[in-house]
Design a protein around this motif. Structure first.
Motif, short mmCIF file in Angstrom:
data_model
loop_
_atom_site.label_atom_id
_atom_site.label_comp_id
_atom_site.label_asym_id
_atom_site.label_seq_id
_atom_site.Cartn_x
_atom_site.Cartn_y
_atom_site.Cartn_z
N ASP A 92 5.45 8.41 -6.80
CA ASP A 92 5.70 8.22 -8.22
C ASP A 92 4.56 8.83 -9.03
O ASP A 92 3.38 8.60 -8.76
N ARG A 93 4.92 9.61 -10.03
CA ARG A 93 3.92 10.29 -10.84
C ARG A 93 4.50 10.49 -12.24
O ARG A 93 5.67 10.80 -12.39
N LEU A 94 3.67 10.32 -13.25
CA LEU A 94 4.07 10.55 -14.64
C LEU A 94 2.95 11.33 -15.31
O LEU A 94 1.77 11.06 -15.09
N THR A 95 3.33 12.32 -16.11
CA THR A 95 2.34 13.09 -16.86
C THR A 95 2.53 12.84 -18.34
O THR A 95 3.64 13.00 -18.86
N ALA A 265 7.44 11.73 -27.76
CA ALA A 265 8.52 12.69 -27.54
C ALA A 265 8.78 12.84 -26.05
O ALA A 265 7.84 12.88 -25.24
N TRP A 266 10.06 12.93 -25.70
CA TRP A 266 10.44 13.23 -24.31
C TRP A 266 11.74 14.02 -24.34
O TRP A 266 12.47 14.03 -25.33
N SER A 267 12.04 14.69 -23.25
CA SER A 267 13.24 15.51 -23.18
C SER A 267 14.48 14.63 -23.20
O SER A 267 14.53 13.61 -22.50
N ALA A 273 13.46 7.01 -15.68
CA ALA A 273 13.25 5.59 -15.98
C ALA A 273 11.80 5.30 -16.37
O ALA A 273 11.54 4.50 -17.28
N LEU A 274 10.83 5.94 -15.70
CA LEU A 274 9.43 5.70 -16.03
C LEU A 274 9.09 6.16 -17.44
O LEU A 274 8.33 5.51 -18.16
N THR A 275 9.67 7.29 -17.83
CA THR A 275 9.44 7.80 -19.19
C THR A 275 9.94 6.81 -20.23
O THR A 275 9.23 6.50 -21.21
N ALA A 279 7.79 4.65 -22.97
CA ALA A 279 8.09 4.70 -24.40
C ALA A 279 8.19 3.30 -24.99
O ALA A 279 7.67 3.04 -26.09
N ASP A 280 8.84 2.40 -24.27
CA ASP A 280 8.96 1.03 -24.76
C ASP A 280 7.59 0.35 -24.84
O ASP A 280 7.27 -0.35 -25.82
N LEU A 281 6.76 0.55 -23.83
CA LEU A 281 5.44 -0.04 -23.84
C LEU A 281 4.60 0.50 -24.98
O LEU A 281 3.93 -0.24 -25.70
N ALA A 282 4.62 1.83 -25.16
CA ALA A 282 3.81 2.45 -26.21
C ALA A 282 4.25 1.99 -27.58
O ALA A 282 3.41 1.76 -28.47
N ALA A 283 5.55 1.83 -27.79
CA ALA A 283 6.05 1.39 -29.09
C ALA A 283 5.48 0.01 -29.45
O ALA A 283 5.14 -0.24 -30.61
#
Length: 290
Positions: A92-95, A265-267, A273-275, A279-283
């Motif tokens: 699992d990796r997120l950038t 922003a995301w595509s 699912a991680l993206t 997004a929910d956490l950051a909001a």
């Protein structure tokens, strides 16, 4: 004809260094090998990409275009590889991308607390590539400053903040609590006018009579160096200006322009699912501002 990504990667290094020796060192290959690869690429494309003599290396018009396209193409290939490995059940990796002045640590820590095995990489972006980095797959999700190109993206507003004029300490406006954008009408703006449309659209703005061309600056650090050298002024989000505080410059709130807005922003084609979780956490984290 298939384009060899390795040759493109070699060409990008030469285009950015404009020096075969430095490019070869950067790529960890011998200079003659690099020269042969560039000649082979030119033969495959049937265009001249570079002009070279004993003193300098320069891009041709075709080289400039290929460099622009190659950067996006290589980034897209990296994004494809990351997504393919993730889909195949790899680690699992997120950038996460971010603009200067925005701190992403709290949101990243909140996500990794939920997913102890997750690796989160961060990538600093710029005005020129903040949304393109999302489209071409270099980042999964990014903190972007508006205005930004919204095409093919999902955006979630996070917070807004005042914008400030950054001026030399000895400037005529230094020491004021705030200014109006009209007070900057006669100033030389050291950034893309589209980033400050209120300045660009001033009805009575005096055209810049300075015969010197506006320097081609990309980073915040470069802009501030030019401001300190009395070359002009910039208008920045307050968090960016505070992050780069320096004693020879001052920051003055521009009172009559809209605050700068930061969005996530995301595509909208392959968010993952991680993206969406990030997004929910950051909001929630940034609901009250940076």
């Amino acid at each position: 004809m298939d384009v060899d990504l390795r040759k493109l990667r070699y060409f990008v290094a030469v285009a950015e260094e404009l020096h075969f020796g430095r490019a070869a060192e950067r790529l960890h290959i011998a200079q003659p090998v690099l020269s042969r690869q560039i000649r082979a690429l030119e033969e495959e494309l049937r265009v001249q990409l570079l002009t070279r003599d004993r003193r300098s290396t320069a891009l041709t018009p075709a080289g400039t275009q290929v460099h622009r396209d190659a950067v996006s193409l290589l980034a897209a290939a990296e994004g494809l590889l990351r997504r393919a490995r993730r889909a195949a059940g790899g680690t699992d990796r997120l950038t996460v991308g971010f603009m200067p002045g925005i701190t992403v640590t709290t949101a990243v820590q909140a996500l990794t607390a939920r997913h102890p095995g997750l690796t989160v990489d961060v990538l600093r972006t710029s005005w020129e590539d903040q949304t393109q980095a999302v489209r071409d797959g270099r980042v999964d999700v990014s903190f972007v400053r508006m205005p930004a190109d919204r095409s093919d993206l999902s955006l979630r507003p996070l917070f807004s903040e005042p914008r400030v004029a950054v001026l030399p300490r000895g400037h005529r406006l230094a020491g004021k609590q705030s200014v109006d954008i009209a007070d900057l009408a006669g100033e030389r703006l050291l950034q893309d006018p589209d980033a400050v449309p209120e300045w660009r659209d001033l009805p009575h703005r005096v055209p810049d009579e300075d015969p010197r061309p506006v320097p081609a600056v990309r980073t915040v650090e470069e802009k501030l160096e030019y401001v300190a050298a009395l070359q002009g002024v910039v208008v920045l989000p307050r968090s960016t200006a505070l992050y780069y505080t320096r004693p020879d410059l001052c920051q003055i709130t521009v009172a009559d322009i809209e605050p700068g807005q930061v969005c996530l922003a995301w595509s909208d084609r392959h968010p993952g699912a991680l993206t969406l979780e990030f997004a929910d956490l950051a909001a929630g984290i940034y609901a009250d501002g940076p």
